[in-house]
Design an enzyme around this catalytic site. Structure first.
Site, PDB file in Angstrom:
ATOM      1  N   TYR A 139       0.845  -1.194   0.000  1.00  0.00           N
ATOM      2  CA  TYR A 139       0.000   0.000   0.000  1.00  0.00           C
ATOM      3  C   TYR A 139       0.885   1.250   0.000  1.00  0.00           C
ATOM      4  CZ  TYR A 139      -3.723   3.205   1.694  1.00  0.00           C
ATOM      5  OH  TYR A 139      -4.617   4.235   1.850  1.00  0.00           O
ATOM      6  N   LYS A 169      -1.570  -1.407  -4.030  1.00  0.00           N
ATOM      7  CA  LYS A 169      -2.547  -0.318  -3.964  1.00  0.00           C
ATOM      8  C   LYS A 169      -1.753   0.977  -4.014  1.00  0.00           C
ATOM      9  CE  LYS A 169      -6.353   1.496  -1.095  1.00  0.00           C
ATOM     10  NZ  LYS A 169      -6.052   2.926  -1.223  1.00  0.00           N
ATOM     11  N   ILE A 214      -9.571   1.032  -4.925  1.00  0.00           N
ATOM     12  CA  ILE A 214      -9.998   0.847  -3.541  1.00  0.00           C
ATOM     13  C   ILE A 214     -10.128   2.230  -2.954  1.00  0.00           C
ATOM     14  CG2 ILE A 214      -9.450  -0.152  -1.295  1.00  0.00           C
ATOM     15  CD1 ILE A 214      -7.664  -2.182  -2.736  1.00  0.00           C
TER      16      ILE A 214
END
Length: 316
Positions: A139, A169, A214
């Site tokens: 992330y 991500k 997301i």
């Protein structure tokens, strides 16, 4: 492990963690929110990410969110658990609990405040990702950790090569850097990024890559879910229709640097969910403050109305 070891794609909410008025974990609201997501057809969910206020929870509460979430979803869509922490040992312990609870994967930022170097970043992700056999999602969240992994040449590629990494991500505010990440690693791992707009549609359908998005909270799910499904089906006309509706909502709430238009992003998200009567809103925990200013609530109501939603009437 690589992108073919998971089926992760499409639209995933980064779920908020519901708290009651006295700031206790609201397990019933959490389960109801995940049921709502199932009804909306989301393609996965992230629990205990940035939007989930992991930083305001005890380790025991984080574990409980995982347990309640996995049980509530019951395999209907993938559940990835955020295990961000200040040390690799803490993150690894949370990852092991997520695996034991039946989660589908885990995710972490680099440790906040520490500003790790590229070598330290690799070492951190190697230790945490190898703590379990679960697929791991890196992330990149520069707004929250003050380190932008996408700005170090070659780092995303090195992270994609770690054995357990199956996805990234990438929440950099630098569009060109995100595109460069997709170019560098999308054939090896799944990439979730800033794709919920026409430029993202062009990337996904033009052969460059990108798998999904997301975002915080999921209030845009009624538009984002059909957008990604139309994009994956190659139906560009339908995809453009849905993403324009999504963008009207997103641009009205979130600035390009991922800050909120009206308050802290999580505070205004929960205010919006409350205005829509959705489970999962509720209170925020300190250091965040709830949105209570009537003028700000009216402005959020206007954004939701313009985007096609029907907020609840505010009390005079």
């Amino acid at each position: 492990m690589n992108r073919d070891d998971v089926t992760w794609s499409g639209y995933w909410p980064a779920a908020p963690t519901p708290f009651t008025a006295d700031l206790e974990l609201d397990e019933a609201a959490l389960a109801a929110m995940l049921q709502m997501y199932a009804g909306q057809g989301v393609h996965g969910v992230l629990l205990n990410g940035s939007t989930g206020e992991w930083f305001a929870q005890s380790p025991a509460e984080r574990r409980r969110v995982t347990e309640v979430g996995v049980e509530a979803v019951a395999g209907r869509y993938p559940v990835v658990i955020g295990v961000s922490a200040f040390t690799a040992a803490e993150a690894a312990e949370l990852a092991r609990h997520a695996a034991a609870a039946g989660a589908d994967g885990v995710l972490a930022t680099v440790p906040p405040y520490a500003h790790p170097s590229p070598a330290e970043t690799l070492a951190f992700y190697r230790e945490v990702s190898e703590a379990t056999d679960l697929p791991f999602m890196v992330y990149n969240w520069p707004r929250g950790v003050a380190v932008d992994l996408a700005q170090t040449p070659g780092l995303m590629s090195q992270l994609a090569d770690l054995p357990q990494v199956a996805a990234i991500k990438d929440s950099t505010g630098d569009w060109n850097a995100m595109v460069a990440t997709i170019e560098a690693v999308a054939e090896r791992v799944r990439v979730f990024g800033s794709l919920s707009h026409r430029r993202g549609l062009a990337l996904m359908t033009g052969g460059l890559g990108g798998d999904g998005a997301i975002d915080g909270g999921g209030i845009g799910a009624p538009y984002a879910v059909p957008f990604f499904e139309a994009a994956q089906a190659g139906d560009l006309k339908t995809a453009r229709t849905w993403v324009e509706r999504y963008q009207k909502l997103s641009a009205g709430m979130i600035a390009p640097d991922y800050s909120g238009r009206f308050a802290s992003p999580i505070s205004q998200l929960k205010a919006a969910m409350n205005l829509l009567g959705q489970p999962g809103g509720g209170a925020v925990r300190p250091p965040l403050l709830p949105v209570t200013d009537p003028e700000l609530l009216q402005q959020i109501t206007a954004v939701l109305t313009e985007a096609g939603f029907t907020p609840l009437a505010q009390e005079a």
